[in-house]
Design an enzyme around this catalytic site. Structure first.
Site, PDB file in Angstrom:
ATOM      1  N   LYS A   1      58.436  60.800 -22.650  1.00  0.00           N
ATOM      2  CA  LYS A   1      57.227  61.181 -23.373  1.00  0.00           C
ATOM      3  C   LYS A   1      57.569  61.907 -24.667  1.00  0.00           C
ATOM      4  O   LYS A   1      56.898  61.733 -25.663  1.00  0.00           O
ATOM      5  CB  LYS A   1      56.326  62.086 -22.510  1.00  0.00           C
TER       6      LYS A   1
ATOM      7  N   ASP B   1      55.699  70.780 -13.893  1.00  0.00           N
ATOM      8  CA  ASP B   1      55.969  69.447 -14.417  1.00  0.00           C
ATOM      9  C   ASP B   1      55.507  69.468 -15.875  1.00  0.00           C
ATOM     10  O   ASP B   1      54.314  69.549 -16.147  1.00  0.00           O
ATOM     11  CB  ASP B   1      55.175  68.411 -13.595  1.00  0.00           C
TER      12      ASP B   1
ATOM     13  N   TRP C   1      49.334  62.835 -11.655  1.00  0.00           N
ATOM     14  CA  TRP C   1      50.720  63.258 -11.417  1.00  0.00           C
ATOM     15  C   TRP C   1      50.765  64.447 -10.475  1.00  0.00           C
ATOM     16  O   TRP C   1      51.634  64.512  -9.602  1.00  0.00           O
ATOM     17  CB  TRP C   1      51.442  63.538 -12.729  1.00  0.00           C
TER      18      TRP C   1
HETATM   19  C1  LIG Z   1      54.940  60.184 -16.901  1.00  0.00           C
HETATM   20  C2  LIG Z   1      54.767  61.370 -16.045  1.00  0.00           C
HETATM   21  C3  LIG Z   1      55.369  61.476 -14.779  1.00  0.00           C
HETATM   22  C4  LIG Z   1      56.163  60.359 -14.154  1.00  0.00           C
HETATM   23  O1  LIG Z   1      57.376  60.187 -14.776  1.00  0.00           O
HETATM   24  P1  LIG Z   1      58.450  59.133 -14.241  1.00  0.00           P
HETATM   25  O2  LIG Z   1      59.624  59.465 -15.114  1.00  0.00           O
HETATM   26  O3  LIG Z   1      57.885  57.769 -14.457  1.00  0.00           O
HETATM   27  O4  LIG Z   1      58.703  59.404 -12.813  1.00  0.00           O
HETATM   28  C5  LIG Z   1      55.201  62.639 -14.064  1.00  0.00           C
HETATM   29  N1  LIG Z   1      54.461  63.657 -14.555  1.00  0.00           N
HETATM   30  C6  LIG Z   1      53.866  63.593 -15.768  1.00  0.00           C
HETATM   31  C7  LIG Z   1      53.067  64.750 -16.267  1.00  0.00           C
HETATM   32  C8  LIG Z   1      54.003  62.444 -16.541  1.00  0.00           C
HETATM   33  O5  LIG Z   1      53.406  62.379 -17.748  1.00  0.00           O
END
Ligand SMILES: *Cc1c(COP(=O)(O)O)cnc(C)c1O
Length: 355
Positions: free
Chosen positions: A190, A166, A99
């Site tokens: 998540k 993030d 990511w």
């Molecule tokens: C799942 C995830 C993403 C991507 O998320 P989307 O909503 O599918 O764009 C980005 N960063 C992290 C740390 C993730 O776990």
């Protein structure tokens, strides 16, 4: 049979969230209509949207300097929205996994990117710690929890430039000092709600400093000025998010959830370290409390699919590792009960006994 849901994302939600969301899909707030068929500008949904934003602020102690908005496009949209709004000339990134590297790729479209350190050479098994961040960067971007590789930043770096994080897979799992960040973003699927909404916490005075024009939908200032209702928001994920946030509050808030998360992760990592069949895949000090990655030791490798089958026979779902790591990954988000982690640990113990 009871299912124990270890999926990495979309992932387990509390029964409270599922039950209340299902009820609102049938009859929303006594309107006699489904949540799916009413105006987002009606007073009932506006109340949901406002209460959810307030609860994010309350649970995370968000200071008045910051605002909370719910956006579409997933966390992946933030990979471009962050540089669009904040990168003038140069930004720094820490590369700790898939990511982060996707965030880096998008940011390169907007300016010079300094990757201060990367653990790519070791397949992202650890969090780099010795690095310096250029003081003339517009911001420093980190991924606090690496969902795919099972590492987590346990000591948030101190920097003198704006910090961006993030937190898609560990927001609400531990207390955070929001005042340290210019932007925190997290896709909902998540630890909060179904896919479709992304929480963004923005420091208001960090905005308005880039020279480029920003399309309205990608402009944080526009979303903030419209109370997170610039366009039709993802109503169902926001409704579900509100239920989860209420459930978090009812349990005593983030410190209580953190304590449970530490306990849950400890019993699983202890078993991985004890059991002769398995080993963890990451540096011990960087182990994630949310995504526990483990593989079978080399001499038992051929038992991998037998263990998978045995685990499914016990109701365990979603422990197949991501293809970039292999083996297994058990995700232990807030809604995962300790009893389900015990079922997994018991399965590991009895499988070891029976070989
Ligand atoms: C799942 C995830 C993403 C991507 O998320 P989307 O909503 O599918 O764009 C980005 N960063 C992290 C740390 C993730 O776990």
């Amino acid at each position: 049979m009871k299912k124990h849901n270890f999926y990495a994302g979309p992932s387990i939600l509390s029964e409270y969230t599922i039950r209340n969301t299902a009820a609102a899909v049938e009859n929303f707030a006594g309107t006699g209509l489904s949540l799916l068929e009413v105006s987002h500008r009606g007073k009932e949904f506006v109340a949901v949207n406002d209460e959810a934003r307030l609860l994010v602020k309350e649970l995370l102690d968000v200071p008045d300097t910051h605002e909370v908005v719910f956006l579409g496009g997933g966390a992946s949209m933030q990979f471009c929205m962050v540089p669009y709004n904040l990168l003038n000339r140069k930004a720094s990134y820490l590369d700790t996994g898939t990511w982060s590297s996707k965030a880096i790729k998008e940011a390169r479209l907007f300016g010079e990117i300094e990757v201060v350190a990367s653990s790519k050479d070791s397949n992202y098994t650890y969090i780099p710690k010795d690095y310096t961040v250029s003081p003339d960067s517009d911001y420093f971007h980190i991924t606090t929890n690496n969902t795919i590789f099972g590492t987590e930043i346990h000591n948030i770096p101190e920097v003198d430039i704006p910090l961006i994080a993030d937190m898609s897979s560990d927001i609400f799992a531990r207390p955070i000092d929001v005042s340290k960040y210019s932007i925190i973003y997290a896709g909902a699927q998540k630890n909060l709600a179904p896919a479709g909404v992304t929480i963004v916490i923005v420091r208001k005075d960090a905005l308005g400093k880039v020279d480029r024009p920003i399309p309205s939908m990608l402009n944080y200032q526009i979303h903030i000025a419209n109370d997170s209702m610039f366009n039709t928001p993802p109503v169902l994920p926001i409704y579900a998010a509100l239920q989860t946030l209420k459930w978090y509050k009812e349990q005593g808030g983030i410190p209580v959830l953190q304590k449970k998360n530490i306990e849950k992760a400890a019993i699983l990592y202890d078993e991985i370290d004890r059991n002769k069949l398995f080993r963890g895949t990451t540096a011990v000090e960087d182990r994630s409390l949310m995504n526990v990655c483990f593989v079978m030791n080399d001499e038992y490798k051929e038992l991998e699919s037998a263990f998978s089958q045995y685990a499914s026979s016990q109701g365990i779902v979603g422990i197949k590792g991501h293809r970039s790591v292999g083996g297994f990954r058990a995700s232990l988000y807030n809604a995962m009960p300790g009893s389900s982690v015990k079922v997994l640990v018991d399965a590991m113990k009895s499988f070891e006994k029976n070989i």
